[in-house]
Structures are given as structure tokens and as C-alpha cells.
Design an enzyme around this catalytic site. Sequence first.
Site, PDB file in Angstrom:
ATOM      1  N   PRO A  28     -31.308  -2.833 -11.292  1.00 50.41           N
ATOM      2  CA  PRO A  28     -32.177  -1.873 -11.982  1.00 50.41           C
ATOM      3  C   PRO A  28     -31.588  -1.189 -13.211  1.00 50.41           C
ATOM      4  CG  PRO A  28     -31.244  -0.856 -10.029  1.00 50.41           C
ATOM      5  CD  PRO A  28     -30.783  -2.285 -10.032  1.00 50.41           C
ATOM      6  N   GLY A  31     -26.093  -1.490 -16.825  1.00 55.02           N
ATOM      7  CA  GLY A  31     -24.745  -1.711 -16.299  1.00 55.02           C
ATOM      8  C   GLY A  31     -24.415  -0.626 -15.301  1.00 55.02           C
ATOM      9  N   MET A  32     -23.406  -0.870 -14.501  1.00 55.30           N
ATOM     10  CA  MET A  32     -22.928   0.146 -13.561  1.00 55.30           C
ATOM     11  C   MET A  32     -21.406   0.082 -13.535  1.00 55.30           C
ATOM     12  SD  MET A  32     -23.467   2.683 -11.687  1.00 55.30           S
ATOM     13  CE  MET A  32     -25.257   2.623 -11.673  1.00 55.30           C
ATOM     14  N   HIS A  57     -20.514   0.694 -23.737  1.00 53.54           N
ATOM     15  CA  HIS A  57     -20.871   1.861 -22.925  1.00 53.54           C
ATOM     16  C   HIS A  57     -20.131   1.826 -21.589  1.00 53.54           C
ATOM     17  CE1 HIS A  57     -23.702   5.087 -21.641  1.00 53.54           C
ATOM     18  NE2 HIS A  57     -23.526   4.546 -20.448  1.00 53.54           N
ATOM     19  N   GLU A  58     -20.169   0.674 -20.924  1.00 51.99           N
ATOM     20  CA  GLU A  58     -19.543   0.578 -19.607  1.00 51.99           C
ATOM     21  C   GLU A  58     -18.016   0.643 -19.698  1.00 51.99           C
ATOM     22  OE1 GLU A  58     -21.437   0.989 -17.152  1.00 51.99           O
ATOM     23  OE2 GLU A  58     -23.268   0.749 -18.328  1.00 51.99           O
ATOM     24  N   HIS A  61     -17.026   4.189 -19.839  1.00 49.49           N
ATOM     25  CA  HIS A  61     -17.083   4.835 -18.529  1.00 49.49           C
ATOM     26  C   HIS A  61     -15.751   4.746 -17.777  1.00 49.49           C
ATOM     27  CE1 HIS A  61     -20.928   6.576 -17.717  1.00 49.49           C
ATOM     28  NE2 HIS A  61     -21.624   5.483 -17.930  1.00 49.49           N
ATOM     29  N   GLU A  80     -22.553  10.819 -18.944  1.00 51.27           N
ATOM     30  CA  GLU A  80     -23.333   9.954 -19.825  1.00 51.27           C
ATOM     31  C   GLU A  80     -23.336  10.397 -21.291  1.00 51.27           C
ATOM     32  OE1 GLU A  80     -24.016   7.176 -18.960  1.00 51.27           O
ATOM     33  OE2 GLU A  80     -24.125   7.231 -16.779  1.00 51.27           O
ATOM     34  N   TYR A 145     -28.087  11.370 -21.490  1.00 49.14           N
ATOM     35  CA  TYR A 145     -27.443  10.438 -22.416  1.00 49.14           C
ATOM     36  C   TYR A 145     -27.564  10.924 -23.860  1.00 49.14           C
ATOM     37  CZ  TYR A 145     -27.652   7.011 -18.557  1.00 49.14           C
ATOM     38  OH  TYR A 145     -27.514   6.361 -17.355  1.00 49.14           O
ATOM     39  N   MET A 328     -34.959  -0.872 -14.864  1.00 55.53           N
ATOM     40  CA  MET A 328     -35.916   0.243 -14.935  1.00 55.53           C
ATOM     41  C   MET A 328     -36.233   0.663 -16.362  1.00 55.53           C
ATOM     42  SD  MET A 328     -35.252   2.805 -11.709  1.00 55.53           S
ATOM     43  CE  MET A 328     -33.513   3.112 -12.003  1.00 55.53           C
TER      44      MET A 328
END
Length: 373
Positions: A28, A31-32, A57-58, A61, A80, A145, A328
Site C-alpha cells: 500500500p 516504500g517502507m 526518500h527511503e 529514512h 516524514e 510530509y 494508497m
Amino acid sequence: TMLQIAEDLLGPYVWEQYDLLLLPSSFPYGGMENPCLTFVTPTLLAGDKSLANVIAHEISHSWTGNLVTNASWEDFWLNEGHTVFVERKIAGRMFGEKMRQFTAIGGWKDLIYSVERYGVDHGFTALVPKLERADPDDAFSSVPYEKGFAFLYHLEQVVGGPEKFEPFLKSYIQHFKYKSLKTDEWKSYLMSYFNDEATQCALAKVDWDGWINKPGMPPITLTYDTSLADACTTLCGRWLKASQDELQSFNADDIANFSSPQIVEFLSKLLVEAPITIDKVKAMDRAYGMTARVNSEIRFRWLRICVRACWDDAYPLACSFITEQGRMKFVRPLYRDLYNNEASRDLAKSTFAKYRNFYHNIASKMVATDLQM
């Protein structure tokens, strides 16, 4: 290169290894982040590397999220907002400052969309929302974000620019590494770091309550370099003003020199306007071949434009897109567009009923809420 730039900005990468794992299409999120390993959506496979910003972005993190973490969901922006800020720093160093500014323009529009969807007075549009008795999933949007990025961008200008703010970022990460914190701790550290009189005076003029606690758009409107967006704005204006007789004047040369992000920006500009006519949608498809494009960010915005124009031919295409992947970011707005269109409302509901079990349970729950099912 992305990892090297991030290390230069934030300090050593402490997780030793960095890998990417492509997850099933129902994943969903874009990225995670996890220490050592990032999960990513297959919708990033555009064929031209134009969606690699998600990887930046990831990677970011690895510091802002994994090394320093928000202590509660109300402080989610600490993860974020900082991550988007660093992601765009990476883009700026790789592709030039104009690209960083260009991506910030797109982010500002995403923020406008989220604020308008919730309502300007809704508590979920505050940078630090009050989530007592609320499901954090219900508050998930671009606000932490993009409002977070805008806040940090503004503060960077206030304290004297990147040469002053970037050392603070590295110091912040090193000071709080392996810890969780809340927004007031972040602010206290920032105020203690910038302890010279001139910067203190400048920071005293910041509308802290307006930025952090009040709902709606930020208390000031930020301005960005529009060099890369100007051509997109001009073309959008031509389409909005074009008469029926003028539709034949558009052709592929209009976007021959556009990068994929510029095509995304052009379509995004159309989406913040009133829906264009079916005739204009058809003419645009003939001129630019939008329906045939596989880049998910382009395809998503193009299908939204088509559905909002009530083009019947687009309804099955939209349903195909939202049932072949479960991200999503793409699925929820298109389901909402189909639902808000009376001619396609039943199709939206029947499609979701058929594919409900395909989606991740979080996505399924949120779409069901969107469709009032």
C-alpha cells in the site's frame, strides 16, 4: 550516490548494509523503511528512472526515522517532514537546485489537496495533530510530509540558508541518534543550537503556533524557483483557455522537451483547476498519447483528469489501474473520483467489492471509508 550525499548531510550510515526488496503489487505504500532493507512498490518501475526520488526518500529514512524517531504519531512530521527535506536536498545536489525547487512546487500542491480534502479547520491538517481517540491511519495524508518540509524550508531561510541549516541537521541527528523525541524537544534543541543574538531574533519572529498547532495551510505562502515549472504552467493555461476550434493546434511537440516530472507537473496543474471537457481530454490523448504511458505517476494523474471529465472510456481504464496495484496514493483518490461521479459510483463500489481482499488491510479499510461501505 544518494547514500553518499545523505551521509554528507547527516553523518555516517550506521546500518552497514542497504538493500531494496520489491514487494507484491498490493503493497500500500511507495516504500517502507527498515534498517538495512527498504520495501518498495513495483509502481516505481517506470523504465526511465524518473521515480527514483522514492528511493532517495527511503534512504533518508535511514537517519530520519530509523536512527532518530518520532515518539508518537502526533509527531509523525519529525520523521516524514525531515525525510522529504533530505530527499529534496539529495535531488538538489544530484540534479541542481532548480530541481529541488521544482519538486517543492509539486509538494505544495499535494499539501493544498490534503487540506482541501479534510477541510481547512480540520485538526488532521495541523502539523502536530491531536490524535486522542483517533486512529492514526485516519490522519495519514501529505500534511506531515509537505507541511513538515515547508516548515523546515522556511526555517532554513530564517537562520541564514543551507550553510547554516545543514550543519544543524547533522548535529540534530547525532544528538538524538537511537532515540525517540517529541516536537517540543526538537524545537528546544534547534533554539539552543542557534544561540547567537541575530538568529535568535529571527527565530523569535517565526509563527511557531501557526506552523505547529493550527490547522490549514501554513501561516505564510512560500515561494520557489519556477524555472522548470514555467513551461508546464504555460501549457496548462493554453489548454484551459483553448476553444473548440483551437484543439487541433496541440501536438506532441508541445511536450517533446518535457521530462517525466514536468509531464507530472503539467497534469497536476490541470487537476487543481475545474475539470476540463471530454473534447479536451480526447484531444490531449490524441496529441500526447497519455493513455499509453506506463509511468505510474503520469498514469494516475491522467486517469483522474479523465474520470473528472466524465469520459466513459476512462472508467474501465481507471478500474484496471486501481486493481493491478494497491498503492494508497493512487488507489484512494481514483476510487474517490469514481465515487464522486454519479455515472461511475456503482462501478467504484462493485469494483472494490470484487477486489477488496486483494488490497492490504489498511488500504481496504481506508477505501471502504472513502466509499461509505
